[in-house]
Motif scaffolding. Structure first.
Motif, PDB file in Angstrom:
ATOM      1  N   ALA A  78      31.079  36.609  50.699  1.00  0.00           N
ATOM      2  CA  ALA A  78      31.082  37.575  49.453  1.00  0.00           C
ATOM      3  C   ALA A  78      32.765  37.633  48.925  1.00  0.00           C
ATOM      4  N   VAL A  79      34.086  37.236  49.126  1.00  0.00           N
ATOM      5  CA  VAL A  79      35.096  37.840  48.689  1.00  0.00           C
ATOM      6  C   VAL A  79      35.283  36.647  48.276  1.00  0.00           C
ATOM      7  N   ALA A  80      34.758  35.918  48.754  1.00  0.00           N
ATOM      8  CA  ALA A  80      35.909  34.499  48.056  1.00  0.00           C
ATOM      9  C   ALA A  80      35.014  34.270  46.547  1.00  0.00           C
ATOM     10  N   ARG A  81      33.228  34.260  46.511  1.00  0.00           N
ATOM     11  CA  ARG A  81      32.286  34.270  45.152  1.00  0.00           C
ATOM     12  C   ARG A  81      32.794  34.998  44.979  1.00  0.00           C
ATOM     13  N   GLY A  82      33.407  36.598  45.041  1.00  0.00           N
ATOM     14  CA  GLY A  82      33.234  37.404  43.726  1.00  0.00           C
ATOM     15  C   GLY A  82      34.727  37.000  42.972  1.00  0.00           C
ATOM     16  N   VAL A  83      35.900  36.210  43.887  1.00  0.00           N
ATOM     17  CA  VAL A  83      37.306  36.268  43.629  1.00  0.00           C
ATOM     18  C   VAL A  83      36.440  34.564  42.434  1.00  0.00           C
ATOM     19  N   VAL A  84      36.136  33.874  42.336  1.00  0.00           N
ATOM     20  CA  VAL A  84      35.940  32.384  41.845  1.00  0.00           C
ATOM     21  C   VAL A  84      34.826  33.370  41.314  1.00  0.00           C
ATOM     22  N   GLY A  85      34.151  34.244  40.688  1.00  0.00           N
ATOM     23  CA  GLY A  85      33.197  34.870  39.743  1.00  0.00           C
ATOM     24  C   GLY A  85      33.924  35.380  38.522  1.00  0.00           C
ATOM     25  N   LEU A  86      34.973  35.866  38.897  1.00  0.00           N
ATOM     26  CA  LEU A  86      35.853  36.978  38.090  1.00  0.00           C
ATOM     27  C   LEU A  86      36.924  35.758  37.406  1.00  0.00           C
ATOM     28  N   LEU A  87      37.401  34.499  37.594  1.00  0.00           N
ATOM     29  CA  LEU A  87      38.088  33.333  37.080  1.00  0.00           C
ATOM     30  C   LEU A  87      38.221  33.492  35.294  1.00  0.00           C
TER      31      LEU A  87
END
Length: 822
Positions: A336-345
């Motif tokens: 969940a954290v990794a997907r959240g970071v990727v989605g904000l790039l």
């Protein structure tokens, strides 16, 4: 003649069988010692009967961002014999234990602080003399060992510990995180073969020489119940993402304080409590009289910055821990954290998503690449548990640049914590550490963030993932804090260099040896100037906090003698000090059973998955530059990981030996290392390597019982060998063999040889030996030896064939041998 020959053959077979059975029995006695303490089910068990278990009652008073705690550990013994109990327990990261009291059989025993070796000797002498005694030692920041003897049959013992810790403030909210269990840790390296230093489930290794002290057994259904009473002096809205809170107003005159009560019957996760302070000022100052002088403290609460749009592209590496301990609820948090970071790039950012241990390949973070990255996150296979080696591979191939940020998602549950911290710090990039799971190693996460200029967050609820990702996307470096004390006599401020993150806080404590300061102080944060009046308080909290920070800084700077002296003077349990309590008067019978309290498996962790990686201590060569731990108490013990502890942090891009070399292309032999790190953790070969390579050089003593093949006679042999480990699976040894056979007609009853042995380990615990050399059997001849066996810990058992060939005789012996390594 046929009958006589058959009889001889039968006799020979009988002799060989008898010798083999006898040797096997001796081996079982040696290899399988009586298990006095086996942990099964809740609590402890001795000889399958329940033995001492422990429950914890914790009271915490929070003032000025500092938690003052008192924990009472009650050990109960429902058996009919006394026992010594050893309990490995957690406290908040950086908590300093300052006092211990023992209540047993109507008596109260107060503890004394001593250098750790002296405290250990005093405790062992008391236990051997049958006296009641207790010992409190620190293994890691936030990990302690409590030893108590005896816990009386059918009785109980209460240990009361006083501790103090500084708290975190993130996003403008204070957070108290109190762990309840020390989680299972991955133990890397080769077993040292020395006597273990603790009662844990792992042996000590060259990379984790105190692994046995930080790996308590996790019992099936084991519980360590906790009750908490929290008193918060400046709290508005209070919430907990982990537990239900029973909130009341503090009794008495202080109606502003709030009280929160929590009960956890299992004790298998962290307690996390968050609140926002009601104080309107960003700076508070207090003075605490001490003798003719005083301690003065300033608490700076920096407000969160407004989100500002980025104008420059960045390079992002999302490195996800896929070790066995994260296979479960923690894995979902990590995704969940990794997907959240990727989605904000942004489209002009660079992105790589890898499992720790893989080399990153950076691409432009276009919408299509972000979708591919999210898909890869969902399909990422289980990887290595060796965080230190994995970071060497992953961060070693990451471009070193001020625009590069690493998001490290892990639970940090490794036994070589210090080496992992040094590996991350040596990469020369900013690392934002994100903890997952219900028992993360917060010290490791905080220290990595501090030493690299990053931030640290822990996922405790599904809502945290998005908030953490957003915070990482706008993370900025901390700002320095400068304090004008307005009085020249104020000195010795701790920390020496104070920093404050946006939305965070910093606490600075100084000494005024000429009186109690009054008036006001001025604080500068960036371009802001703030003033605060000095309020007078009573107690010794500031004195303890100053000493705790000073001991930490001295230890980090390598001034161990000075750190030990100050810790003893101020009563602080540090890596080189311990609290010991010994009852006065004559002793009784010494306890004969020692049991280590089994703790619950952290909630969400899967036992069947951990079993595949348990004891994975294969001896792999780390990438160039990886630091190993050579002492259990060495390394970056400094950092309780707060952003305001600037002294001794070493900056990003430096190590203890100077600047870190630039990333380099991998050598050919490292390609195989990368494949090793990224395969599924916990091979059978690695597990059975435990204790096999006792050390790079070691001594073995062997006994063989069997029969001579050239004549029908029982035979026995002794051997002494000096061995050298060439690789984890190949050893060589110089062996001295002596053999003897019993019988009226035996020729050459005594034989001997000096041989060069080659030993090879393969296929789980299988061991193959081949040796050759010079022998004697009435004359000089050729000596040979072959053995096939299995190894468990420092002991081996196997089938051995050996002999000497001379011009006149060829005696040979077949038998079952037992060998012990030292």
């Amino acid at each position: 003649m046929q009958t006589d020959g058959a009889g001889c053959a039968c006799n020979l077979i009988t002799v060989r069988a008898s010798a083999a059975i006898l040797a096997f029995g001796i081996a079982m006695v040696i290899v399988c010692p009586r298990a006095d303490a086996a942990s099964t089910g809740a609590g402890l068990f001795i000889a399958n009967q329940p033995a001492p278990w422990v429950e914890n009652h914790v009271e915490i008073d929070v003032r000025m961002g500092v938690a003052h705690g008192v924990v009472t550990q009650t050990f109960r013994n429902t058996t009919d014999r006394a026992a010594e109990a050893v309990y490995v327990f957690p406290l908040p990261t950086g908590a300093a234990v300052t006092a211990m009291r023992v209540d047993v059989a109507g008596r109260t025993i107060q503890a004394t602080i001593l250098p750790r070796p002296a405290a250990q000797r005093a405790y062992e002498t008391a236990v051997q003399g049958g006296k009641a005694a207790a010992l409190t030692e620190r293994e890691r920041p936030g990990v302690y060992t409590q030893s108590i003897a005896p816990v009386p049959a059918g009785g109980e013992v209460a240990i009361t510990l006083t501790w103090q810790a500084r708290l975190d403030r993130k996003g403008g909210a204070w957070e108290l995180a109190h762990p309840m269990v020390v989680g299972p840790r991955f133990v890397a390296g080769v077993a040292t073969g020395a006597p273990t230093r603790g009662g844990g489930t792992a042996v000590d290794t060259d990379r984790a020489p105190d692994a046995s002290r930080v790996t308590p057994p996790a019992g099936n259904g084991a519980t360590t119940p906790f009750t908490f009473t929290l008193r918060l002096d400046d709290a508005g809205v209070i919430e907990s993402p982990t537990h239900e809170l029973d909130l009341t107003t503090a009794p008495g005159d202080d109606k502003a304080a709030r009280v929160a009560r929590v009960t956890d019957d299992r004790g298998s996760r962290e307690l996390v409590v968050r609140w926002r302070g009601r104080a309107t000022s960003g700076v508070r100052a207090v003075a605490e009289p001490a003798g003719k002088g005083a301690y003065i403290a300033v608490l700076v609460e920096r407000e969160p910055e407004l989100e500002r749009p980025r104008t420059t592209p960045r390079t992002w590496l999302v490195a996800i821990d896929r070790s066995a301990s994260l296979d479960g609820a923690a894995a979902a948090q990590a995704r969940a954290v990794a997907r959240g970071v990727v989605g904000l790039l942004r489209d002009d950012d660079q992105l790589a998503v890898v499992a720790i241990g893989e080399r990153p390949r950076f691409v432009r973070a276009t919408a299509a690449e972000r979708r591919r990255a999210a898909d890869r996150i969902d399909r990422m296979p289980t990887g290595t548990g060796d965080l230190t080696a994995g970071l060497g591979v992953t961060l070693g191939a990451t471009p070193r640049s001020s625009s590069t940020s690493v998001v490290l998602v892990t639970d940090g549950l490794v036994a070589d914590d210090t080496a992992a911290i040094a590996r991350a710090a040596g990469a020369g990039v900013v690392v934002h550490a994100v903890g997952v799971g219900n028992a993360p190693n917060r010290w490791l996460l905080e220290a990595i963030a501090l030493r690299t200029g990053g931030t640290m967050q822990v996922v405790t609820s599904p809502d945290d993932a998005g908030l953490i990702a957003a915070a990482l996307a706008r993370a900025e470096p901390p700002q320095p804090v400068t304090i004008d004390w307005r009085k020249p006599s104020v000195e010795d401020a701790e920390p020496v260099r104070a920093l404050a993150l946006a939305g965070g806080a910093t606490l600075v404590v100084a000494v005024d040896r000429k009186g109690v300061p009054s008036g006001e102080v001025e604080v500068v944060i960036g371009a802001r100037k703030l003033r605060a009046p000095i309020t007078r308080i009573s107690g010794n909290a500031l004195a303890t906090e100053w000493a705790r920070q000073r001991v930490t800084r001295l230890w980090a700077a390598g001034e161990l003698d000075a750190a030990t002296r100050l810790a003893v003077e101020r009563g602080i349990v540090a890596p080189t000090t311990a609290l010991v309590a010994v009852a006065e008067g004559p002793g009784g019978d010494a306890v004969r059973s020692t049991v280590t309290v089994p703790v619950p498996l952290p909630a969400g962790m899967r036992r069947e998955t951990l079993g595949r990686a348990r004891g994975d201590v294969d001896d792999v060569t780390l990438p160039t530059g990886t630091q190993t731990v050579t002492e259990a108490t060495g390394g970056d013990d400094d950092l309780d990981g707060r952003a305001d502890t600037g002294a001794g942090a070493g900056g990003a891009g430096t190590t203890a030996d100077g600047p870190t070399p630039e990333p380099r292309a991998p050598a050919a032999d490292e390609e195989s290392e990368e494949r090793l790190y990224t395969v599924q953790a916990g091979s059978a070969v690695a597990r059975t390597m435990l204790g096999r390579a006792v050390g790079r050089r070691y001594l073995t003593v062997g006994l063989t019982l069997g029969a001579r093949l050239d004549e029908p006679a029982p035979a026995a042999g002794l051997s002494l060998a000096f061995a050298q480990r060439l690789t984890p699976r190949t050893h060589v040894a110089l062996r001295l063999e002596l053999g003897a056979a019993a019988g009226p007609d035996v020729e050459e009853p005594v034989v001997g040889g000096l041989l060069l042995d080659v030993r090879r380990f393969a296929l789980r615990a299988l061991r193959v030996d081949l040796g050759a050399g010079v022998g004697w059997a009435g004359d000089v001849g050729f000596a040979y030896r072959a053995a096939l066996g299995t190894t468990r810990g420092p002991f081996s058992i196997g089938l051995t064939l050996g002999g000497v060939a001379t011009p006149e005789a060829k005696p040979a012996t077949l038998g079952v041998g037992v060998e012990a390594a030292f």
